[in-house]
Design an enzyme around this catalytic site. Structure first.
Site, mmCIF file in Angstrom:
data_model
loop_
_atom_site.group_PDB
_atom_site.id
_atom_site.type_symbol
_atom_site.label_atom_id
_atom_site.label_comp_id
_atom_site.label_asym_id
_atom_site.label_seq_id
_atom_site.Cartn_x
_atom_site.Cartn_y
_atom_site.Cartn_z
ATOM 1 N N GLN A 145 48.331 50.113 54.232
ATOM 2 C CA GLN A 145 47.062 49.733 53.635
ATOM 3 C C GLN A 145 45.993 50.704 54.072
ATOM 4 O O GLN A 145 44.922 51.019 53.357
ATOM 5 C CB GLN A 145 46.541 48.220 54.005
ATOM 6 C CG GLN A 145 47.498 47.233 53.159
ATOM 7 C CD GLN A 145 46.997 45.799 53.704
ATOM 8 O OE1 GLN A 145 47.800 44.691 53.962
ATOM 9 N NE2 GLN A 145 45.754 45.421 53.395
ATOM 10 N N ARG B 286 43.653 38.288 53.639
ATOM 11 C CA ARG B 286 42.880 38.220 52.586
ATOM 12 C C ARG B 286 41.626 37.792 52.766
ATOM 13 O O ARG B 286 40.819 36.977 52.404
ATOM 14 C CB ARG B 286 43.488 37.536 51.301
ATOM 15 C CG ARG B 286 42.781 37.792 50.051
ATOM 16 C CD ARG B 286 43.295 37.216 49.182
ATOM 17 N NE ARG B 286 42.886 37.669 47.480
ATOM 18 C CZ ARG B 286 43.411 37.638 46.371
ATOM 19 N NH1 ARG B 286 44.816 37.260 46.380
ATOM 20 N NH2 ARG B 286 43.195 38.352 45.527
ATOM 21 N N CYS B 287 41.091 38.349 54.087
ATOM 22 C CA CYS B 287 39.699 38.030 54.293
ATOM 23 C C CYS B 287 39.308 39.043 55.253
ATOM 24 O O CYS B 287 40.040 40.048 55.762
ATOM 25 C CB CYS B 287 39.542 36.777 54.999
ATOM 26 S SG CYS B 287 39.995 36.885 56.770
ATOM 27 N N GLU C 272 38.486 38.896 48.395
ATOM 28 C CA GLU C 272 38.923 37.991 49.430
ATOM 29 C C GLU C 272 37.950 36.773 49.267
ATOM 30 O O GLU C 272 38.284 35.657 49.961
ATOM 31 C CB GLU C 272 38.611 38.565 50.823
ATOM 32 C CG GLU C 272 39.460 39.887 50.737
ATOM 33 C CD GLU C 272 39.539 40.626 51.985
ATOM 34 O OE1 GLU C 272 38.182 40.829 52.455
ATOM 35 O OE2 GLU C 272 40.346 41.469 52.511
#
Lengths: 164, 805
Positions: free
Chosen positions: B236, B383-384, B759
């Site tokens: 990522q 996802r935050c 997110e």
């Protein structure tokens, strides 16, 4: 380990090769035949990223030996494009309705949807959700996948009617 | 020149910002022509596979490779002993700790890497793994972070025992990693002491895992002739990986090329550096051949990147009318065997200090204690943005708990405590400056949309029917108003391993008026190739369809910190707009020259510069591009390209109002989400279709987390949830259908006003689902019950409340 000879039809083409008896169909497709559409997501038959069509049934190629596919007729997502190379109806509808994000589950999803719509050409939303429950997606929340498959059913049925 | 098409048509032709442009990525993905890491095939490529520890805590007495090396196809077996001379048996973590690459004398969690087998194909590698004989001596296991801090707890990290100072300040116990304090402790305690009402609760956000459908993997290829290492992988943050590989391997950075190909979902799982990457690089250097390593699902769930595992003790003070006067939180954070959390350096508990949420809370205090246990390392932002989901869950549960204490409606309690629109930019008690927001408008829109009052009336009627024995189903109404903090971040306070968290974009316009843009980020399904082209299209007036987007190749893309924490649009999206504006500024000079007027006498109009007051005299961007390369313009260099490295002045603060209606069967614990309404305000909207898709997907992840997904351990440290049989990923069958909505409150400091959205739905939906479960049982006295709310746990709530008769 000694190898065995296998022969099968993949996307309309007859292929053959040598494989260990323990070789999984997914590895034969991906590594021997360079057909990398079907993916490996879990190795336990849960996620469906490896879904291919075998003799008219959806199967999970990560838990099937290639030996079990000897003589079989196999279709992968690569085999669902039109003859002129354009996207097939279901592929197009996934694009149209944003039915994919990272794309990793997509080949399995589309291959399963292809079979589902042959099993049930005019499914309800509930039937699509039930019929696709063997394929996991981590990105889309399925809402647009369901929409894409329902739209595919309509488009395929319209095509069929026009042909009749 | 005559122009037949209308300005509206010209805007539409661009498919710029605001357009639901179809994704360009999909043409290849839908026909199975993506290129994921496991699709990469190189001549002579070898395969690596790990021997992993079956024990959560044990001494490694010996590793016997003999039988493995005799397995046909096995070429090498690496252990810590082999890596030690290279200084690679340990590696730095993102959190200032270090982590064993291969077990160095002991193991600290089940599934830890002990040896790395290199073989000619993946089957031979697996055979080799089976043949390695490891002798272990079991040690006492600690899986409870509170027990880990008891005086007589076993020492887990013997390599750093008896230290008094850690990477983030003083430590007080061998298993203690850090204490992080924010806010005003004394003032908060005074507010609690003086309050009319104080609600107190322990809120546990359980351990889970991002579990992208594609696991982590890489292909390392060291070219001994050129001395260049190419590393493909599920990264990522490819540029950060290149720098880290250079720093720990000693290979000069220009001799390393890192490539993130297509990535099959990330959700935070693919931010960190894993043993598989290091071992594959070493194996390629040793063998001179490319080496592939791809983890299987069990390895993924056991070893790479868990998320959450925060025990959050909260106290919230309020007046009897419901005005919140103070918030106190102490968190015990279970980090597992190594501190490998992916947080900016100065934030060992991430942005947990956004836990005052959407509310105007005058005083607050937060302390977080990080603790070692015999569990997998990680602590990634699933996802935050760095612990924001923990913070949102905490405050949104505390609001509900306070509403119970005050005997108030939770929607009304939120309404009277929201930060007002006129208070922005808002300085929070825990140190953040919220950029913009209009919470009341969003909240009223959401309540109206779902018909809140009618829902409450229906719920009350159902309760009566239940009490009268007419039904066994209750209705729960879940409310959430969340505020995120994303887009890390300003280099002055955000770095990872010393790497500043700016991001970048380079745009080149070709002579015929098409373009290529490259960014420091990397899409994992977000559709960057589609949306970033839309930003450029709107900024410079060339159709998005004529703009190619590339990311993920460190040899070609400008340096950036990658994609996680909803930072792509806030940071790289800003860089994209800024680079485009540099191009437009030069284009203005070219247009003025071509039109034979002064620079100030032309104005921008969708896709062209026109002479002010004479719109029929213009040069389109396409014409300007050709001239930029092919016409000698006095005082200007040829060419039309620009690069921008953008260091954001602040984070962005997206927010949203979510409302869920759930039917709960008291006897079976089964739940059915009847409706889920999600209103998101992510500032300026680039592609509404993609935004909706992000909401559907993130809310489904939230549904999983709240309703069943868990990384669970037994007391021996065995991971009980390491396959998809046990680790809940919802199917199409149980996943709810979502209704999406929006308001638009642009970020005042972002060049296009965008805040990021990917997110938000995970952050907002988890408390929303959980609050619905709690709300259904509120009339029977339920205050707090920990997630995940699977059928069994809900059945237990009903049983414990005496509802089974």
């Amino acid at each position: 380990m000694s190898k065995m000879h296998v022969k099968l039809t993949v996307n309309g083409q007859e292929v053959e090769g040598l494989a260990e008896p323990r070789t999984l169909l997914i590895h034969f497709l991906r590594e021997n035949l360079n057909i990398t559409g079907p993916h490996i997501g879990c190795e336990t038959s849960h996620c469906g990223a490896c879904t291919v069509d075998m003799n008219g049934k959806s199967v999970k190629s990560c838990t099937l030996f290639v030996a079990q596919a000897n003589g079989a007729d196999v279709t992968t997502v690569e085999g669902l494009v039109n003859e002129d190379g354009s996207l097939g109806v279901i592929q197009e509808m996934f694009r149209e309705h944003h039915g994919l994000q990272c794309g990793f589950c997509t080949p399995g999803m589309i291959t399963r949807a292809h079979r589902l719509l042959q099993e049930n050409p005019a499914p309800t939303e509930e039937e699509v959700r039930f019929g696709m429950a063997g394929n996991l997606c981590r990105c889309t929340g399925y809402q647009n996948i369901v929409k894409a498959i329902l739209a595919s059913a309509d488009a395929l049925n319209a095509q069929k009617e026009a042909a009749e | 020149m005559k122009d037949e098409i209308t300005p509206e048509d010209r805007v539409a032709n661009l498919k710029g910002m605001g357009s639901s442009r179809k994704r360009v990525e999909d043409v290849r993905f839908t026909q199975g022509k993506g290129n994921y890491v496991d699709d990469i095939k190189l001549d002579g490529m070898l395969f690596g596979d790990f021997v992993r520890s079956p024990y959560a805590h044990a001494r490694v007495k010996s590793v016997n490779k003999e039988a493995a090396l005799a397995v046909p196809g096995v070429l090498a077996v690496l252990t810590a002993e082999d890596l030690e001379p290279l200084g690679l048996h340990w590696m730095p973590t993102l959190a200032g700790d270090k982590q064993m690459v291969l077990a160095d004398g002991k193991v600290l969690f089940q599934g830890q890497e002990v040896a790395y087998v290199v073989a000619t194909d993946r089957y031979a590698a697996a055979d080799g793994v089976e043949a390695v004989v490891v002798e272990y001596e079991e040690l006492p296991v600690v899986v409870d972070p509170f027990k880990a801090l008891e005086p007589d707890a076993p020492i887990l990290r013997e390599d750093i025992k008896d230290r008094t100072e850690g990477a983030h300040g003083p430590v007080r116990h061998n298993n203690h990693i850090f204490t992080w304090e924010q806010g005003d402790k004394d003032a908060t305690e005074a507010a609690l002491a003086e309050a009319d009402v104080v609600a107190e609760e322990m809120i546990y956000y359980h351990r889970t895992h991002p579990c992208p459908l594609e696991t982590c993997g890489c292909v390392a290829s060291m070219d001994k002739v050129t001395g260049k290492l190419t590393l493909w992988g599920t990264f990522q943050a490819p540029h950060a990986i290149r720098t880290v590989v250079s720093l720990i391997s000693g290979i000069a950075e220009h001799n390393i090329r890192v490539i993130s190909p297509d990535i099959g979902g990330g959700f935070g799982n693919k931010v960190g550096a894993y043993a598989g990457y290091v071992c594959s690089v070493v194996a390629s250097i040793v063998t001179g051949k490319p080496v592939k390593w791809v983890e299987d699902r069990m390895e993924n769930l056991m070893s790479t990147a868990f998320a959450r595992d925060y025990w959050m003790k909260g106290r919230i003070a309020a007046t009897k009318e419901g005005k919140i006067t103070g918030l106190w939180c102490h968190t015990t954070a279970d980090h597992g065997g190594f501190d490998a959390c992916a947080d900016p350096t100065k934030f060992p508990a991430g942005f947990m200090n956004i836990c005052t949420g959407s509310y105007d809370i005058p005083t607050a205090y937060l302390a977080v204690d990080g603790v070692y246990t015999n569990k997998a390392p990680g602590g990634v932002a699933y996802r935050c943005s760095f612990r924001v989901t923990e913070a949102a869950y905490f405050i949104e549960r505390m609001i509900e708990v306070l509403a119970i204490k005050l005997n108030m409606d939770a929607a009304e309690l939120r309404r009277i405590n929201f930060i007002r629109k006129d208070q922005f930019p808002y300085q929070s008690a825990l140190g953040w400056e919220y950029d913009s927001g209009d919470y009341h408008t969003a909240w009223e829109k959401a309540l109206d949309a779902v018909g809140y009052d009618a829902l409450r009336a229906e719920q009350a009627q159902r309760l009566e029917d239940f009490k009268a024995g007419k039904t066994r189903k209750l209705i729960g109404i879940g409310l959430t108003h969340f505020t995120e903090i994303v887009g890390a971040g300003p280099v002055k306070n955000c770095d990872i391993l010393g790497l500043g968290m700016f991001d970048s974009c380079e745009i080149r316009i070709h002579p015929t008026g098409s373009a290529i843009a490259r960014l420091g980020t990397i899409s994992q399904g977000q559709g960057h190739a589609t949306t970033f082209a839309q930003i450029i299209a709107s900024e410079i007036g060339l159709p998005a369809d004529d703009i190619t987007l590339e990311e993920g190749d460190t040899d070609t893309a400008p340096y950036g910190l990658g994609t996680y924490g909803s930072r792509s649009t806030p940071v790289a999206g800003a860089a994209t707009a800024m680079a485009a504006r540099k191009i437009r500024a030069k284009a203005q000079m070219i247009a003025a020259y071509l039109l034979e007027v002064h620079d100030d006498d032309v104005e921008w109009d969708v896709d062209r510069f026109a002479v002010k007051g004479a719109p029929e005299r213009f040069k389109t961007m396409k014409e300007i591009a050709f001239a930029a390369y092919n016409q000698a313009i006095p005082g200007l260099e040829p060419g039309l390209e620009a690069v921008s490295y953008y260091d954001p002045p602040n984070m962005t603060y997206p927010f949203g109002a979510y409302i869920c209606v759930m039917e709960i069967d008291v006897d079976t614990g089964e739940t059915e989400v009847r409706s889920f309404y999600a209103l998101d305000d992510c500032g300026t909207r680039i592609n509404p279709m993609i935004i909706d898709g992000q909401i559907h997907g993130g809310a489904t992840e939230g549904y999983a987390i709240a309703m069943g997904q868990e990384i669970a351990y037994d007391e021996m440290g065995n991971n009980k949830s390491a396959t998809l049989m046990d680790f809940f990923l919802p199917t199409a069958w149980e996943t709810p259908t979502y209704t999406t909505d929006f308001t638009v409150t642009p970020s005042p400091h972002h060049p296009i006003g965008a805040k990021g959205v990917g997110e938000s739905p995970n952050v907002g939906s988890v408390p929303c689902f959980s609050n619905a479960v709690h709300d259904a049982f509120r009339p029977f006295g339920l205050v707090q019950s920990h997630m995940p709310h699977d059928h069994w746990r809900i059945w237990k709530i009903a049983r414990d409340l005496g509802l089974h008769g």
